[in-house]
Write a protein that holds these residues in place. Structure first.
Motif, PDB file in Angstrom:
ATOM      1  N   PHE A  40       0.835  -1.297  -0.155  1.00 29.00           N
ATOM      2  CA  PHE A  40       0.031  -0.057   0.151  1.00 29.00           C
ATOM      3  C   PHE A  40       0.939   1.345  -0.138  1.00 29.00           C
ATOM      4  N   ILE A  41       2.024   1.288   0.514  1.00 31.48           N
ATOM      5  CA  ILE A  41       2.858   2.496   0.883  1.00 31.48           C
ATOM      6  C   ILE A  41       3.529   2.677  -0.491  1.00 31.48           C
ATOM      7  N   PHE A  42       4.094   1.687  -1.215  1.00 35.10           N
ATOM      8  CA  PHE A  42       4.682   1.733  -2.488  1.00 35.10           C
ATOM      9  C   PHE A  42       3.876   1.937  -3.581  1.00 35.10           C
ATOM     10  N   PHE A  43       2.747   1.349  -3.912  1.00 34.96           N
ATOM     11  CA  PHE A  43       2.090   1.040  -4.942  1.00 34.96           C
ATOM     12  C   PHE A  43       0.646   0.525  -4.573  1.00 34.96           C
ATOM     13  N   TRP A  44      -0.293   1.189  -4.147  1.00 34.53           N
ATOM     14  CA  TRP A  44      -1.421   0.834  -3.723  1.00 34.53           C
ATOM     15  C   TRP A  44      -2.114  -0.450  -4.214  1.00 34.53           C
ATOM     16  N   PRO A  45      -2.270  -0.425  -5.751  1.00 37.78           N
ATOM     17  CA  PRO A  45      -2.715  -1.870  -6.144  1.00 37.78           C
ATOM     18  C   PRO A  45      -1.990  -3.193  -5.784  1.00 37.78           C
ATOM     19  N   VAL A  46      -0.961  -2.935  -5.450  1.00 38.69           N
ATOM     20  CA  VAL A  46      -0.311  -4.146  -4.987  1.00 38.69           C
ATOM     21  C   VAL A  46      -0.619  -4.496  -3.593  1.00 38.69           C
ATOM     22  N   GLY A  47      -0.855  -3.497  -2.880  1.00 37.40           N
ATOM     23  CA  GLY A  47      -1.335  -3.596  -1.469  1.00 37.40           C
ATOM     24  C   GLY A  47      -2.709  -4.279  -1.294  1.00 37.40           C
ATOM     25  N   LEU A  48      -3.460  -3.675  -2.447  1.00 37.45           N
ATOM     26  CA  LEU A  48      -4.704  -4.083  -2.635  1.00 37.45           C
ATOM     27  C   LEU A  48      -5.083  -5.672  -3.042  1.00 37.45           C
ATOM     28  N   ALA A  49      -3.964  -5.996  -4.001  1.00 36.43           N
ATOM     29  CA  ALA A  49      -4.011  -7.289  -4.624  1.00 36.43           C
ATOM     30  C   ALA A  49      -3.610  -8.450  -3.328  1.00 36.43           C
ATOM     31  N   LEU A  50      -2.527  -8.055  -2.597  1.00 32.83           N
ATOM     32  CA  LEU A  50      -2.281  -8.758  -1.240  1.00 32.83           C
ATOM     33  C   LEU A  50      -3.266  -9.047  -0.647  1.00 32.83           C
ATOM     34  N   LEU A  51      -4.115  -7.999  -0.162  1.00 28.42           N
ATOM     35  CA  LEU A  51      -5.192  -7.920   0.655  1.00 28.42           C
ATOM     36  C   LEU A  51      -6.139  -8.915   0.256  1.00 28.42           C
ATOM     37  N   ALA A  52      -6.543  -8.727  -1.070  1.00 27.10           N
ATOM     38  CA  ALA A  52      -7.441  -9.835  -1.843  1.00 27.10           C
ATOM     39  C   ALA A  52      -7.011 -11.047  -1.599  1.00 27.10           C
ATOM     40  N   TYR A  53      -5.989 -11.436  -1.903  1.00 28.31           N
ATOM     41  CA  TYR A  53      -5.335 -12.757  -1.862  1.00 28.31           C
ATOM     42  C   TYR A  53      -5.362 -13.171  -0.525  1.00 28.31           C
ATOM     43  N   MET A  54      -4.841 -12.381   0.504  1.00 27.84           N
ATOM     44  CA  MET A  54      -5.147 -13.008   1.754  1.00 27.84           C
ATOM     45  C   MET A  54      -6.378 -13.366   2.170  1.00 27.84           C
ATOM     46  N   ILE A  55      -7.350 -12.493   1.931  1.00 27.15           N
ATOM     47  CA  ILE A  55      -8.663 -12.765   2.152  1.00 27.15           C
ATOM     48  C   ILE A  55      -9.387 -14.043   1.464  1.00 27.15           C
ATOM     49  N   TRP A  56      -8.943 -14.204   0.103  1.00 30.01           N
ATOM     50  CA  TRP A  56      -9.319 -15.481  -0.982  1.00 30.01           C
ATOM     51  C   TRP A  56      -8.659 -16.464  -0.411  1.00 30.01           C
ATOM     52  N   SER A  57      -7.655 -16.847   0.041  1.00 30.74           N
ATOM     53  CA  SER A  57      -6.699 -17.820   0.474  1.00 30.74           C
ATOM     54  C   SER A  57      -7.099 -18.233   2.162  1.00 30.74           C
ATOM     55  N   LYS A  58      -7.813 -17.308   2.480  1.00 27.48           N
ATOM     56  CA  LYS A  58      -8.018 -17.593   4.100  1.00 27.48           C
ATOM     57  C   LYS A  58      -6.990 -17.487   4.877  1.00 27.48           C
ATOM     58  N   ARG A  59      -5.885 -16.948   4.539  1.00 26.84           N
ATOM     59  CA  ARG A  59      -4.761 -16.447   5.323  1.00 26.84           C
ATOM     60  C   ARG A  59      -4.986 -15.456   6.689  1.00 26.84           C
ATOM     61  N   MET A  60      -6.049 -14.579   6.116  1.00 28.85           N
ATOM     62  CA  MET A  60      -6.467 -13.447   7.180  1.00 28.85           C
ATOM     63  C   MET A  60      -7.132 -13.939   8.342  1.00 28.85           C
ATOM     64  N   PHE A  61      -7.749 -14.679   8.263  1.00 23.84           N
ATOM     65  CA  PHE A  61      -8.821 -14.986   9.273  1.00 23.84           C
ATOM     66  C   PHE A  61      -8.765 -16.165   9.886  1.00 23.84           C
ATOM     67  N   SER A  62      -7.911 -17.097   9.665  1.00 24.52           N
ATOM     68  CA  SER A  62      -7.798 -18.384  10.186  1.00 24.52           C
ATOM     69  C   SER A  62      -7.105 -18.161  11.491  1.00 24.52           C
ATOM     70  N   GLY A  63      -7.386 -18.997  12.383  1.00 22.69           N
ATOM     71  CA  GLY A  63      -6.829 -18.871  13.701  1.00 22.69           C
ATOM     72  C   GLY A  63      -5.301 -19.479  13.734  1.00 22.69           C
ATOM     73  N   LYS A  64      -5.141 -20.241  12.781  1.00 24.27           N
ATOM     74  CA  LYS A  64      -3.639 -20.754  12.855  1.00 24.27           C
ATOM     75  C   LYS A  64      -2.743 -20.187  11.951  1.00 24.27           C
ATOM     76  N   SER A  65      -1.555 -20.161  12.188  1.00 20.91           N
ATOM     77  CA  SER A  65      -0.691 -19.119  11.462  1.00 20.91           C
ATOM     78  C   SER A  65      -0.477 -20.208  10.124  1.00 20.91           C
ATOM     79  N   CYS A  66       0.169 -19.613   9.130  1.00 24.81           N
ATOM     80  CA  CYS A  66       0.427 -20.354   7.987  1.00 24.81           C
ATOM     81  C   CYS A  66       1.557 -21.655   8.062  1.00 24.81           C
TER      82      CYS A  66
END
Length: 133
Positions: A40-66
């Motif tokens: 997000f700091i360097f180029f906002w579309p990259v941050g947005l893409a990472l956020l979308a990927y983290m949500i889509w792959s369920k990395r963001m909200f799972s109780g366990k770490s990767c």
């Protein structure tokens, strides 16, 4: 001709995306969040893409770490060569997963009961206010 070299099979090297994903998984959820913030700091579309990927792959909200997810998967599929122990391990892992699922279902029912109690209290308070008016 060297028969040993011709018999060996080499796994293809993962692409840069898979290597980066594995590296971030090893570092944990904090590394994913740091990468997203930097994106997000360097180029906002990259941050947005990472956020979308983290949500889509369920990395963001799972109780366990990767790393925990990966180590559990690797440990559960690795054979020790001792069939009795492998059978015991498979049964134990199955039982633990069943207990975990039951506990998560219990927590969900508990949350639903709490939500229902709060809603019923709200409706009772609302009815009392209407009666008072």
């Amino acid at each position: 001709m060297n028969t040993l070299a011709s018999e060996q099979t080499f796994a293809p090297r993962p692409n840069w995306f898979a290597r980066t994903e594995n590296w971030l998984d090893e570092k944990g959820k904090g590394a994913w969040i740091a990468a997203m913030v930097l994106g997000f700091i360097f180029f906002w579309p990259v941050g947005l893409a990472l956020l979308a990927y983290m949500i889509w792959s369920k990395r963001m909200f799972s109780g366990k770490s990767c790393a925990q997810r990966r180590s559990r998967t690797v440990m559960s599929t690795r054979s020790t060569g001792n069939s009795a122990f492998d059978s015991y391990k498979a049964d134990t892992l199955r039982r633990l997963e069943e207990e975990q699922n039951n506990f998560e279902a219990f927590l969900e029912r508990l949350r639903e009961a709490k939500d229902k109690a709060e809603f019923d209290q709200f409706m009772d308070d609302r009815a009392k206010r209407e009666d008072a008016d």
